[in-house]
Design a protein around this motif. Structure first.
Motif, PDB file in Angstrom:
ATOM      1  N   UNK A 183       0.816  -1.223   0.000  1.00 27.17           N
ATOM      2  CA  UNK A 183       0.000   0.000   0.000  1.00 27.17           C
ATOM      3  C   UNK A 183       0.846   1.267   0.000  1.00 27.17           C
ATOM      4  N   UNK A 184       1.787   1.328  -0.933  1.00 29.75           N
ATOM      5  CA  UNK A 184       2.566   2.552  -1.130  1.00 29.75           C
ATOM      6  C   UNK A 184       1.697   3.499  -1.944  1.00 29.75           C
ATOM      7  N   UNK A 185       0.956   4.334  -1.247  1.00 28.19           N
ATOM      8  CA  UNK A 185       0.023   5.247  -1.899  1.00 28.19           C
ATOM      9  C   UNK A 185      -0.451   6.277  -0.881  1.00 28.19           C
ATOM     10  N   UNK A 186      -1.063   7.358  -1.339  1.00 26.67           N
ATOM     11  CA  UNK A 186      -1.642   8.311  -0.383  1.00 26.67           C
ATOM     12  C   UNK A 186      -2.830   7.668   0.332  1.00 26.67           C
ATOM     13  N   UNK A 187      -3.207   8.249   1.472  1.00 29.38           N
ATOM     14  CA  UNK A 187      -4.453   7.844   2.115  1.00 29.38           C
ATOM     15  C   UNK A 187      -5.177   9.095   2.582  1.00 29.38           C
ATOM     16  N   UNK A 188      -6.486   8.992   2.653  1.00 33.84           N
ATOM     17  CA  UNK A 188      -7.294  10.131   3.066  1.00 33.84           C
ATOM     18  C   UNK A 188      -8.119   9.745   4.293  1.00 33.84           C
ATOM     19  N   UNK A 189      -8.122  10.626   5.301  1.00 33.70           N
ATOM     20  CA  UNK A 189      -8.832  10.383   6.563  1.00 33.70           C
ATOM     21  C   UNK A 189     -10.115  11.216   6.579  1.00 33.70           C
ATOM     22  N   UNK A 190     -11.225  10.554   6.898  1.00 27.17           N
ATOM     23  CA  UNK A 190     -12.520  11.222   6.993  1.00 27.17           C
ATOM     24  C   UNK A 190     -12.971  11.131   8.455  1.00 27.17           C
ATOM     25  N   UNK A 191     -13.106  12.288   9.115  1.00 29.15           N
ATOM     26  CA  UNK A 191     -13.471  12.285  10.533  1.00 29.15           C
ATOM     27  C   UNK A 191     -14.163  13.597  10.893  1.00 29.15           C
ATOM     28  N   UNK A 192     -14.667  13.676  12.091  1.00 25.15           N
ATOM     29  CA  UNK A 192     -15.359  14.881  12.573  1.00 25.15           C
ATOM     30  C   UNK A 192     -14.415  15.712  13.436  1.00 25.15           C
ATOM     31  N   UNK A 193     -14.489  17.061  13.332  1.00 21.71           N
ATOM     32  CA  UNK A 193     -13.623  17.910  14.155  1.00 21.71           C
ATOM     33  C   UNK A 193     -14.201  18.181  15.544  1.00 21.71           C
ATOM     34  N   UNK A 194     -15.420  17.686  15.824  1.00 29.28           N
ATOM     35  CA  UNK A 194     -16.115  18.048  17.067  1.00 29.28           C
ATOM     36  C   UNK A 194     -15.892  17.036  18.185  1.00 29.28           C
ATOM     37  N   UNK A 195     -15.939  17.547  19.367  1.00 30.91           N
ATOM     38  CA  UNK A 195     -15.946  16.666  20.514  1.00 30.91           C
ATOM     39  C   UNK A 195     -17.345  16.071  20.684  1.00 30.91           C
ATOM     40  N   UNK A 196     -17.399  14.833  21.087  1.00 33.51           N
ATOM     41  CA  UNK A 196     -18.698  14.178  21.252  1.00 33.51           C
ATOM     42  C   UNK A 196     -19.437  14.687  22.488  1.00 33.51           C
ATOM     43  N   UNK A 197     -18.791  15.512  23.298  1.00 37.62           N
ATOM     44  CA  UNK A 197     -19.451  16.039  24.484  1.00 37.62           C
ATOM     45  C   UNK A 197     -20.228  17.320  24.205  1.00 37.62           C
ATOM     46  N   UNK A 198     -20.153  17.824  22.965  1.00 41.29           N
ATOM     47  CA  UNK A 198     -20.904  19.027  22.608  1.00 41.29           C
ATOM     48  C   UNK A 198     -22.307  18.610  22.176  1.00 41.29           C
ATOM     49  N   UNK A 199     -23.281  18.732  23.108  1.00 38.31           N
ATOM     50  CA  UNK A 199     -24.640  18.262  22.829  1.00 38.31           C
ATOM     51  C   UNK A 199     -25.283  19.040  21.679  1.00 38.31           C
ATOM     52  N   UNK A 200     -25.008  20.337  21.582  1.00 39.78           N
ATOM     53  CA  UNK A 200     -25.602  21.148  20.513  1.00 39.78           C
ATOM     54  C   UNK A 200     -25.176  20.636  19.137  1.00 39.78           C
ATOM     55  N   UNK A 201     -23.902  20.364  19.025  1.00 41.88           N
ATOM     56  CA  UNK A 201     -23.391  19.855  17.746  1.00 41.88           C
ATOM     57  C   UNK A 201     -23.993  18.487  17.445  1.00 41.88           C
ATOM     58  N   UNK A 202     -24.034  17.633  18.461  1.00 39.97           N
ATOM     59  CA  UNK A 202     -24.546  16.290  18.252  1.00 39.97           C
ATOM     60  C   UNK A 202     -26.039  16.290  17.894  1.00 39.97           C
ATOM     61  N   UNK A 203     -26.742  17.333  18.266  1.00 40.57           N
ATOM     62  CA  UNK A 203     -28.170  17.414  17.945  1.00 40.57           C
ATOM     63  C   UNK A 203     -28.406  17.795  16.493  1.00 40.57           C
ATOM     64  N   UNK A 204     -27.397  18.396  15.865  1.00 42.35           N
ATOM     65  CA  UNK A 204     -27.576  18.888  14.500  1.00 42.35           C
ATOM     66  C   UNK A 204     -26.861  18.024  13.446  1.00 42.35           C
ATOM     67  N   UNK A 205     -25.920  17.183  13.913  1.00 43.15           N
ATOM     68  CA  UNK A 205     -25.124  16.402  12.954  1.00 43.15           C
ATOM     69  C   UNK A 205     -25.031  14.948  13.420  1.00 43.15           C
ATOM     70  N   UNK A 206     -24.855  14.059  12.475  1.00 37.39           N
ATOM     71  CA  UNK A 206     -24.722  12.639  12.793  1.00 37.39           C
ATOM     72  C   UNK A 206     -23.257  12.237  12.838  1.00 37.39           C
ATOM     73  N   UNK A 207     -22.970  11.270  13.696  1.00 41.25           N
ATOM     74  CA  UNK A 207     -21.608  10.734  13.753  1.00 41.25           C
ATOM     75  C   UNK A 207     -21.420   9.575  12.771  1.00 41.25           C
ATOM     76  N   UNK A 208     -22.503   8.979  12.335  1.00 38.85           N
ATOM     77  CA  UNK A 208     -22.427   7.850  11.393  1.00 38.85           C
ATOM     78  C   UNK A 208     -21.820   8.321  10.069  1.00 38.85           C
ATOM     79  N   UNK A 209     -21.027   7.453   9.456  1.00 41.98           N
ATOM     80  CA  UNK A 209     -20.470   7.743   8.129  1.00 41.98           C
ATOM     81  C   UNK A 209     -21.099   6.791   7.125  1.00 41.98           C
ATOM     82  N   UNK A 210     -21.762   7.350   6.140  1.00 41.15           N
ATOM     83  CA  UNK A 210     -22.346   6.552   5.049  1.00 41.15           C
ATOM     84  C   UNK A 210     -21.691   7.029   3.759  1.00 41.15           C
ATOM     85  N   UNK A 211     -20.662   6.305   3.335  1.00 34.53           N
ATOM     86  CA  UNK A 211     -19.823   6.791   2.226  1.00 34.53           C
ATOM     87  C   UNK A 211     -19.695   5.716   1.157  1.00 34.53           C
ATOM     88  N   UNK A 212     -19.895   6.139  -0.066  1.00 33.15           N
ATOM     89  CA  UNK A 212     -19.790   5.215  -1.204  1.00 33.15           C
ATOM     90  C   UNK A 212     -18.387   5.225  -1.806  1.00 33.15           C
TER      91      UNK A 212
END
Length: 599
Positions: free
Chosen positions: A552-581
């Motif tokens: 696997x000599x190649x680039x890799x790309x990381x997909x993640x959230x910048x938010x802390x899971x303790x921020x209830x306001x953020x968690x109410x507006x966005x999902x943590x699940x990743x559904x990626x094709x």
């Protein structure tokens, strides 16, 4: 026995099923073979003489006899071997031109071009059912008509003259010799002022010649080494196999674009920057530890960059040059009707090209071959994305593309498209493992080239709570100095920034100021109600990774959230699940081309 005759005899012998002969023997009488190979009772005195004796005695065939003698085939026509000869009349062709050829060329291009093994009678009405005759040089010509008959569309002046060892037809002209494509390419005298040296040298690199011991005549053993009285050498070319092109087969039919030296060099220099290799390429490593996959030590590969670049560029040039005229996509090229129309060419390596008229317009010099047509190309104008710089679609559901999945349970799901023009596909759903888990998906980007891509991420609809993702993308890649680097993509759309800033102003738990925390405010959001192909950004890779898939000599790309899971306001507006094709890397030329051609 000469080389071609021996090769044919061996091929014919192998083609006969012995069991079939056993079953057939009771049905065949000796007289059947007598009729086939021996003089019939009503034959004239000439029929008791050999082909060579009759050709020599015929004053109208003196030039033909002289050329046969020069080529050294006279003894064969005087032997017991059985042939059919189409002999051209004196004055119906330029015999002096053939006499200037060396003996091998004279034998192949003239003598063998007028001689076939076994008996080939011109009989009955052959207009609707002509006979395709295989000559000693492997060329095939049609004998047709109905008194007078024709051979290669040349009138047969006298037909079916019997001889003790074969049949003689007198022709009012010569059968035109056409080389096959491989012969044409390898003979630098055939292309005239159009130099094909670069293409020829590349094919020559893959050519091997070996002794065919089975077809050769064994001689004595000298000093412990087997010698041969008559050696048969066979030449093969591995590149023709890699191109799925049987150029040496006479009953095949191809269109072969042969670039001139200028066209080859121009294409080579144009493609070369896409395959910029360095001696040591580095990539981020991942290691399995129990049930988890963690970031490990960097991995590297050492190569000869000049060799890799030269080899791959030349392969991509040749991969696009050959088209089977029997392919339904290509039949229109030579005037045949096809349900596929005339807007596509498909190469023997299965590449499809959407600008056939432009491609062929730059290859106007058309030369007939025995197995198709060569077109001399002054320029190669294939679209990069259809040949040497394709779009890369990295499926997230393909486990070989996954560097790691962190703090998430994965499921592979299928998407059934409501649009019949869009194929169904799989995608990955990464679900948090707990209330405070934040999934991360890392994907390998194999075979990326040293060029500029527009990069997209395909998100799938969220049918559970209809919440969007809020994610960042981090790319790990190797720079031109062989150092591992990191690049973070940010959403540059000012309208999106304003929308999120307004939303953040309603949170009870404040977020850092956007001036000091660009990642938070410039993260990407998708539309959870549809399949959303989200533009991430444009990136130029300094080095090529094509073919460096080892470890696997190649680039890799990381997909993640910048938010802390303790921020209830953020968690109410966005999902943590990743559904990626998929992650899609489109060469900028492709997007620019499509944009300029929008109607």
């Amino acid at each position: 026995m000469n080389e071609i005759i021996k090769r044919k005899a061996r091929k014919w012998a192998k083609a006969i099923n012995p069991l079939y002969l056993v079953a057939l023997l009771p049905l065949i009488s000796c007289s059947d073979f007598d009729d086939y190979n021996e003089v019939k009772p009503e034959a004239t005195e000439a029929g008791k003489l050999t082909l060579w004796e009759n050709i020599q005695k015929n004053s109208q065939l003196s030039n033909f006899a002289s050329l046969i003698k020069q080529a050294g085939f006279d003894e064969e026509l005087n032997s017991k071997s059985y042939y059919t000869v189409w002999a051209p009349l004196d004055g119906s062709y330029d015999a002096s031109a053939f006499s200037q050829l060396d003996n091998n060329s004279l034998l192949k291009q003239f003598v063998y071009n007028h001689v076939a093994a076994y008996s080939h009678h011109a009989t009955g009405n052959m207009t609707t059912q002509p006979e395709n005759v295989l000559m000693l040089n492997d060329k095939t010509y049609s004998m047709a008509g109905a008194s007078p008959y024709t051979f290669d569309e040349v009138t047969i002046q006298e037909a079916n003259l019997p001889n003790s060892n074969g049949l003689l037809h007198i022709l009012n002209g010569v059968a035109t010799y056409y080389p096959n494509m491989y012969e044409y390419l390898m003979d630098n005298t055939l292309s005239g002022s159009k130099s094909l040296d670069s293409l020829r040298a590349y094919f020559k690199h893959y050519e091997t010649t070996y002794l065919d011991e089975e077809a050769s005549v064994v001689g004595p053993i000298v000093n412990g080494v087997q010698t041969y009285v008559d050696s048969v050498m066979v030449t093969e070319n591995a590149l023709t196999d890699m191109l799925n092109a049987a150029f040496e087969v006479e009953d095949s039919s191809y269109t072969f674009l042969m670039p001139t030296n200028a066209a080859w060099i121009e294409a080579y220099e144009r493609i070369k920057p896409y395959y910029n290799y360095i001696p040591t390429t580095v990539a981020q490593g991942f290691v399995s530890e129990g049930t988890s996959v963690n970031i490990g030590a960097d991995v590297t590969i050492n190569i000869d960059p000049a060799y890799w670049q030269d080899s791959i560029v030349k392969r991509f040039i040749t991969n696009s040059l050959v088209y089977s005229n029997k392919d339904a996509y290509n039949q229109w090229v030579e005037g045949a009707s096809t349900a596929y129309g005339s807007d596509t060419l498909r190469s023997t390596t299965r590449g499809k090209f959407s600008n056939p008229n432009e491609i062929l317009a730059n290859a106007n010099d058309k030369v007939k071959m025995s197995n198709g047509f060569v077109r001399i190309a002054d320029k190669l104008v294939f679209h990069p994305w259809e040949s040497y710089a394709p779009e890369r679609v990295v499926s997230a559901a393909n486990s070989t593309n996954q560097a790691r999945i962190l703090t998430g349970r994965e499921q592979t799901l299928s998407y059934v498209s409501p649009d019949p023009e869009i194929e169904d596909f799989n995608y990955i759903w990464v679900e948090p493992t707990g209330p405070y888990a934040k999934p991360e998906l890392d994907l390998y980007l194999n075979n990326v080239l040293s060029t500029t891509y527009n990069i997209y991420c395909v998100f799938m609809p969220n049918e559970v709570d209809a919440l969007p993702n809020r994610v960042i993308f981090e790319l790990n890649y190797c720079d031109a100095d062989g150092k591992l680097q990191n690049h973070q993509f940010l959403d540059e759309d000012e309208a999106h920034l304003a929308e999120f800033t307004e939303l953040a102003g309603t949170f009870s738990q404040s977020l850092p100021d956007n001036a000091t925390n660009a990642t938070t405010y410039r993260a990407f959001s998708n539309d959870p109600t549809k399949v959303d192909t989200l533009f991430i950004g444009q990136f130029t890779f300094p080095v090529s990774y094509a073919g460096l898939s080892t470890e696997n000599i190649c680039p890799n790309i990381k997909i993640s959230s910048p938010f802390t899971v303790f921020n209830r306001d953020v968690m109410a507006h966005f999902t943590r699940d990743l559904r990626i094709a998929a992650i899609i890397l489109r060469p900028v030329e492709l997007d620019e081309f499509e944009e300029s051609n929008k109607q």
